[in-house]
Structures are given as structure tokens and as C-alpha cells.
Design an enzyme around this catalytic site. Structure first.
Site, PDB file in Angstrom:
ATOM      1  N   VAL A  72       0.880  -1.184   0.000  1.00 22.62           N
ATOM      2  CA  VAL A  72       0.000   0.000   0.000  1.00 22.62           C
ATOM      3  C   VAL A  72       0.915   1.231   0.000  1.00 22.62           C
ATOM      4  CG1 VAL A  72      -1.710   1.327   1.292  1.00 22.62           C
ATOM      5  CG2 VAL A  72      -1.866  -1.172   1.212  1.00 22.62           C
ATOM      6  N   VAL A  74       1.233   5.538  -1.513  1.00 24.51           N
ATOM      7  CA  VAL A  74       0.676   6.720  -2.194  1.00 24.51           C
ATOM      8  C   VAL A  74       1.851   7.667  -2.462  1.00 24.51           C
ATOM      9  CG1 VAL A  74      -0.876   8.698  -1.895  1.00 24.51           C
ATOM     10  CG2 VAL A  74      -1.535   6.457  -0.980  1.00 24.51           C
ATOM     11  N   GLY A  80      -2.231  12.364   2.808  1.00 23.62           N
ATOM     12  CA  GLY A  80      -3.131  13.147   3.653  1.00 23.62           C
ATOM     13  C   GLY A  80      -4.412  13.586   2.964  1.00 23.62           C
ATOM     14  N   GLY A  82      -6.748  11.163   1.947  1.00 23.05           N
ATOM     15  CA  GLY A  82      -7.694  10.051   2.036  1.00 23.05           C
ATOM     16  C   GLY A  82      -7.475   8.956   1.007  1.00 23.05           C
ATOM     17  N   GLY A  84      -4.857   6.709   0.720  1.00 26.36           N
ATOM     18  CA  GLY A  84      -4.422   5.444   1.327  1.00 26.36           C
ATOM     19  C   GLY A  84      -5.618   4.686   1.894  1.00 26.36           C
ATOM     20  N   LYS A  85      -6.481   5.426   2.579  1.00 22.19           N
ATOM     21  CA  LYS A  85      -7.694   4.854   3.161  1.00 22.19           C
ATOM     22  C   LYS A  85      -8.582   4.250   2.068  1.00 22.19           C
ATOM     23  CE  LYS A  85     -11.416   6.839   5.989  1.00 22.19           C
ATOM     24  NZ  LYS A  85     -11.755   8.069   6.726  1.00 22.19           N
ATOM     25  N   TYR A 112      -3.342   2.175  10.008  1.00 17.49           N
ATOM     26  CA  TYR A 112      -4.197   0.977   9.953  1.00 17.49           C
ATOM     27  C   TYR A 112      -5.146   0.910  11.147  1.00 17.49           C
ATOM     28  CZ  TYR A 112      -1.377  -0.415   6.015  1.00 17.49           C
ATOM     29  OH  TYR A 112      -0.770  -0.435   4.794  1.00 17.49           O
TER      30      TYR A 112
HETATM   31  C1  COA Z   1       0.733   5.117   4.793  1.00 18.61           C
HETATM   32  C2  COA Z   1       0.123   5.816   3.568  1.00 18.61           C
HETATM   33  C3  COA Z   1      -0.287   4.743   2.554  1.00 18.61           C
HETATM   34  C4  COA Z   1      -1.084   6.634   4.004  1.00 18.61           C
HETATM   35  O1  COA Z   1      -1.686   7.182   2.849  1.00 18.61           O
HETATM   36  P1  COA Z   1      -2.437   8.594   2.868  1.00 18.61           P
HETATM   37  O2  COA Z   1      -3.169   8.707   1.605  1.00 18.61           O
HETATM   38  O3  COA Z   1      -1.488   9.673   3.210  1.00 18.61           O
HETATM   39  O4  COA Z   1      -3.412   8.388   4.116  1.00 18.61           O
HETATM   40  P2  COA Z   1      -4.917   8.934   4.235  1.00 18.61           P
HETATM   41  O5  COA Z   1      -4.932  10.367   3.835  1.00 18.61           O
HETATM   42  O6  COA Z   1      -5.850   8.023   3.549  1.00 18.61           O
HETATM   43  O7  COA Z   1      -5.125   8.818   5.807  1.00 18.61           O
HETATM   44  C5  COA Z   1      -6.233   8.161   6.394  1.00 18.61           C
HETATM   45  C6  COA Z   1      -6.170   8.433   7.883  1.00 18.61           C
HETATM   46  O8  COA Z   1      -4.980   7.895   8.437  1.00 18.61           O
HETATM   47  C7  COA Z   1      -4.187   8.925   9.043  1.00 18.61           C
HETATM   48  N1  COA Z   1      -2.787   8.656   8.752  1.00 18.61           N
HETATM   49  C8  COA Z   1      -2.199   8.605   7.546  1.00 18.61           C
HETATM   50  N2  COA Z   1      -0.881   8.310   7.679  1.00 18.61           N
HETATM   51  C9  COA Z   1      -0.668   8.193   8.996  1.00 18.61           C
HETATM   52  C10 COA Z   1       0.491   7.920   9.773  1.00 18.61           C
HETATM   53  N3  COA Z   1       1.681   7.693   9.216  1.00 18.61           N
HETATM   54  N4  COA Z   1       0.364   7.881  11.124  1.00 18.61           N
HETATM   55  C11 COA Z   1      -0.851   8.115  11.702  1.00 18.61           C
HETATM   56  N5  COA Z   1      -1.987   8.376  11.022  1.00 18.61           N
HETATM   57  C12 COA Z   1      -1.865   8.413   9.682  1.00 18.61           C
HETATM   58  C13 COA Z   1      -4.664  10.205   8.412  1.00 18.61           C
HETATM   59  O9  COA Z   1      -4.443  11.310   9.269  1.00 18.61           O
HETATM   60  C14 COA Z   1      -6.135   9.938   8.194  1.00 18.61           C
HETATM   61  O10 COA Z   1      -6.854  10.137   9.391  1.00 18.61           O
HETATM   62  P3  COA Z   1      -8.374  10.684   9.385  1.00 18.61           P
HETATM   63  O11 COA Z   1      -9.188   9.601   8.681  1.00 18.61           O
HETATM   64  O12 COA Z   1      -8.700  10.820  10.827  1.00 18.61           O
HETATM   65  O13 COA Z   1      -8.339  11.963   8.622  1.00 18.61           O
HETATM   66  C15 COA Z   1       1.131   6.811   2.923  1.00 18.61           C
HETATM   67  O14 COA Z   1       1.631   7.648   3.928  1.00 18.61           O
HETATM   68  C16 COA Z   1       2.298   6.142   2.219  1.00 18.61           C
HETATM   69  O15 COA Z   1       2.207   5.791   1.058  1.00 18.61           O
HETATM   70  N6  COA Z   1       3.421   6.012   2.914  1.00 18.61           N
HETATM   71  C17 COA Z   1       4.593   5.416   2.345  1.00 18.61           C
HETATM   72  C18 COA Z   1       4.399   3.942   2.127  1.00 18.61           C
HETATM   73  C19 COA Z   1       3.958   3.217   3.378  1.00 18.61           C
HETATM   74  O16 COA Z   1       4.503   3.406   4.454  1.00 18.61           O
HETATM   75  N7  COA Z   1       2.923   2.386   3.224  1.00 18.61           N
HETATM   76  C20 COA Z   1       2.356   1.607   4.288  1.00 18.61           C
HETATM   77  C21 COA Z   1       3.155   0.408   4.451  1.00 18.61           C
HETATM   78  S1  COA Z   1       2.543  -0.649   5.661  1.00 18.61           S
END
Ligand code: COA
Length: 140
Positions: A72, A74, A80, A82, A84-85, A112
Site C-alpha cells: 500500500v 501513495v 493526507g 484520504g 491510502g484509506k 491501519y
Molecule cells: C501510509 C500511507 C499509505 C497513508 O496514505 P495517505 O493517503 O497519506 O493516508 P490517508 O490520507 O488516507 O489517511 C487516512 C487516515 O490515516 C491517518 N494517517 C495517515 N498516515 C498516517 C500515519 N503515518 N500515522 C498516523 N496516522 C496516519 C490520516 O491522518 C487519516 O486520518 P483521518 O481519517 O482521521 O483523517 C502513505 O503515507 C504512504 O504511502 N506512505 C509510504 C508507504 C507506506 O509506508 N505504506 C504503508 C506500508 S505498511
């Protein structure tokens, strides 16, 4: 934002998949390797913004009761919003009768948890590169 979600591997730029994983500090390989991994997965989700690939995720699964989520990610400039969600929720929607497990990158657990995943007390892993995985903080 006008996003397009794709549930198959058609016309994916696999080198870009590798690049996005690299930018996310995730394990990454050559585009060809990711192509094989995604094509061999039960469920794939790709997200596009104006025809540009900006995120994805996949699950390996029996399609009925067990699934594991991987890769997963982005593009950083789209964090930030939405996305990833949306990726995780769409994977779940494709195989709704399954239990889902995954291992989060250290520091990403809260992402997660917001999606209702719980920490697992008895998770065990056997890894090819055991030392690297331990150094990353994934195993004890
Ligand atoms: C982790 C990742 C996929 C999140 O994607 P994103 O599009 O930024 O996340 P979203 O905007 O959908 O966030 C959904 C919710 O999770 C929260 N959130 C996102 N990343 C977070 C983090 N690192 N720590 C805590 N909360 C987090 C957001 O604040 C949001 O909260 P809300 O629903 O209360 O507003 C993205 O940061 C990423 O690609 N990171 C690099 C790769 C990675 O680490 N992937 C996961 C591997 S397990």
C-alpha cells in the site's frame, strides 16, 4: 479530486510502481518483479489522478476467508488526502468475507488502526532477509 480506481493490471507502468514504493521507503524491486507480484495477487487496486498513477495496494488471498495486504503506497505529494484509506477500503470491499492481516511499516501502525486493524499478539514471520527485517524494526 477526480480520482480513477482500477481493479486490474492493464497498462500499468511497473517502473513507476517501483519508484512509488522506493519513495515510500518500502521494499522495491524492478518493474518486472512488481508486475509478477501484482498479477499473481487476488486483488489489486490502482489509483490515478488525471491519468497519473498516484497509489496502489494489493492482497494475496484465497478469495473466501483469508487475505494479506501488501504494497500500500501513495505518492508523497498526495499524502493526507484520504487516498491510502480509499485503497485499503477498496481492497476490503473486493473480498468482504475475508479476514485481513498485514504488517505495517514501523510508524504506520496508526494509519491501519484508524481503519480498524488491531495489533496482533501472535504474529510470526519467516523472512528471506531476516536481518534486514529485524533492523527495520518489524521482527524482534
Ligand atoms: C501510509 C500511507 C499509505 C497513508 O496514505 P495517505 O493517503 O497519506 O493516508 P490517508 O490520507 O488516507 O489517511 C487516512 C487516515 O490515516 C491517518 N494517517 C495517515 N498516515 C498516517 C500515519 N503515518 N500515522 C498516523 N496516522 C496516519 C490520516 O491522518 C487519516 O486520518 P483521518 O481519517 O482521521 O483523517 C502513505 O503515507 C504512504 O504511502 N506512505 C509510504 C508507504 C507506506 O509506508 N505504506 C504503508 C506500508 S505498511
Amino acid at each position: 479530486m477526480d480520482l480513477k480506481i482500477q481493479y486490474n493490471c492493464n497498462n500499468i507502468n511497473w517502473d513507476l510502481v517501483s519508484e512509488i514504493l522506493k519513495k515510500g521507503e518500502m521494499a522495491y524491486f524492478s518493474g518486472e518483479v512488481h508486475k509478477k507480484a501484482f498479477e499473481n495477487s487476488h486483488t489489486v487496486v490502482f489509483v490515478f489522478h488525471e491519468d497519473k498513477l498516484i497509489g496502489f495496494g494489493r492482497a494475496i488471498s484465497d478469495g473466501v476467508y483469508q487475505a494479506v495486504i501488501y504494497d500500500v503506497a501513495v505518492l508523497p505529494e498526495y499524502h493526507g488526502k484520504g487516498i491510502g484509506k480509499e485503497i485499503v477500503n477498496n481492497i476490503i470491499k473486493c473480498i468482504p468475507t475475508c479476514n485481513f492481516i498485514l504488517y505495517a511499516s514501523p510508524g504506520k501502525e496508526a494509519f491501519y488502526e484508524k481503519l480498524n486493524f488491531k495489533k496482533m499478539k501472535t504474529a510470526m514471520g519467516l523472512f528471506i532477509n531476516a536481518e534486514k527485517v529485524r533492523d527495520k524494526g518489524i521482527t524482534e
